[in-house]
Enzyme design. Structure first.
Site, PDB file in Angstrom:
ATOM      1  N   GLU A 243      23.287 -25.486  -5.629  1.00 52.83           N
ATOM      2  CA  GLU A 243      22.351 -26.546  -6.006  1.00 52.83           C
ATOM      3  C   GLU A 243      22.324 -26.738  -7.509  1.00 52.83           C
ATOM      4  OE1 GLU A 243      18.467 -28.246  -7.335  1.00 52.83           O
ATOM      5  OE2 GLU A 243      19.320 -26.274  -7.767  1.00 52.83           O
TER       6      GLU A 243
ATOM      7  N   ASP B 133      21.169 -20.104  -4.982  1.00 59.73           N
ATOM      8  CA  ASP B 133      21.760 -19.823  -6.291  1.00 59.73           C
ATOM      9  C   ASP B 133      20.742 -19.948  -7.413  1.00 59.73           C
ATOM     10  OD1 ASP B 133      21.842 -22.610  -5.556  1.00 59.73           O
ATOM     11  OD2 ASP B 133      23.030 -22.998  -7.346  1.00 59.73           O
TER      12      ASP B 133
END
EC number: 3.5.1.16
Length: 383
Positions: free
Chosen positions: A144, A82
């Protein structure tokens, strides 16, 4: 088949062109499913066994574990899929189009950290994975940038126990073996509203918060005095009062006041220990005003992290790079991967580019990163 794998720059381009933004706001949050599918197909083409793991409690997010080789131990290379959201008004380029200019590769996720997977795939062209004596694992995680839900869930559920792991966050190829954690809390005081002309008829939440802040600042001083880790530039746990709000009118007794604060603990300090210290600090206020003070997490806590400085992973990487390991103040997924095996944070690109408009990775990192990945695979999976 390796000949099915696109050229390095095309892999990089496809990763950047596949949006995978993580955000707490639902309107901005995106699934990483398309990116996981892209990675899974490439690793399958290289002969890896691929598992895709849905991550509970997320908005259609997934982890991917690609593995090859037999036996115990081995090497885990990990990273997150991400990115943070982008501010369209501050970017001068299309965030989802990889652009090369003046020795830099521009795009959202070039440094932090989709690009790491392009480096892994490219390095594997020169590795005969059929001759591995120990397994090689590639982990791609979700979220994350928000909750670290992917790494948390993987660490909680996997039976995997590699010999060691490397997380490819942008460290300018300087190995990181420790970082602080992060805990953020909301302190809420519930008072009792009333007209300011008669203070005795109410309970002023701002005044109670003033009392609470005094105890919190005393905790801050105690943390600085009691805990020390010389390697950090700020060698003690920090405590910050970041946001406060209370009341709605000057002539009304404040009924509610809320303070947001964070603590950045040193490696070795447990989350339970920190919660206990905070609760102990606020106990006098709670005892004096029963039921009026609450403490809630703003975000899931991240513990501090440290890889043993004498571990083989540290020795090997320091020798390969000719550089000593460092400690940093920012957070990564390392505390969760470290529960499985000794872990270093090490990757191409600068942390100064993370979360910045016109994010880029300097092309000077391409050759040494490719060489480093090949070398660590040979060392930990062939010997």
């Amino acid at each position: 088949m390796k000949n099915k794998l696109p050229p390095f720059i095309e892999i990089y381009r496809a990763l950047i062109a596949t949006p995978s933004i993580s955000a707490t706001e639902e309107a901005l949050d995106q699934s990483n499913a398309d990116l996981i599918t892209l990675l899974a197909d490439w690793f399958k083409d290289l002969g890896f066994n691929v598992e895709v793991q849905p991550v509970p409690g997320t908005r259609n997010k997934f982890n991917m574990l690609a593995s090859i080789g037999q036996g115990a131990g081995g090497l885990l290379l990990a990273g997150h899929t991400d990115t943070v959201p982008f501010d369209d008004g501050r970017w001068t380029r299309d965030p989802f189009t990889l652009t090369e200019h003046d020795g830099k590769l521009y795009g959202l996720g070039t440094a932090d950290m989709k690009g790491f997977f392009a480096f892994i795939l490219d390095a594997l062209r020169d590795v005969d994975v059929t001759k591995l004596k120990k397994p090689l694992y590639i982990l791609a995680t979700a979220d994350e940038e928000t909750s670290m839900a992917g790494a948390r869930y993987f660490a909680e559920t996997t039976a995997l126990r590699p010999d060691c792991a490397i997380i490819g966050e942008p460290t300018s190829l300087q190995p990181v073996r420790a970082h602080k954690g992060h805990i953020s809390n909301a302190i809420r005081i519930q008072g009792q509203s009333g007209h300011s002309s008669d203070p005795a008829r109410g309970v002023n939440a701002i005044e109670l918060m003033h009392d609470a802040i005094g105890h919190i600042l005393q905790l801050r001083d105690n943390l600085k005095e009691r805990y020390h880790y010389e390697a950090f530039t700020v060698p003690y746990p920090t405590l910050n009062l970041g946001h406060i709000h209370g009341g709605d009118a000057s002539n009304r007794i404040c009924a509610c006041c809320e303070l947001h604060m964070d603590i950045r603990p040193l490696p070795g300090m447990t989350l339970n220990e920190l919660n206990g210290l905070l609760n102990d600090a606020l106990a006098p206020v709670s005892e004096r005003w029963p039921g009026r003070l609450t403490v809630d997490e703003l975000h899931p806590p991240i513990p501090g992290y440290e890889c043993p400085p004498n571990h083989q992973l540290v020795e090997v990487v320091e020798k390969l790079l000719g550089a000593k390991t460092e400690v940093v103040n920012y957070c990564t997924e390392a505390p969760f991967i470290q529960t499985l095996c000794p872990t270093l944070v090490l990757g191409p690109g600068s942390i100064n580019q993370a979360h910045q408009p016109d994010e880029y990775l300097e092309t000077r990192f391409i050759k040494p990163t490719r060489e480093l990945i090949t070398q660590v695979i040979h060392h930990f999976c062939w010997h």
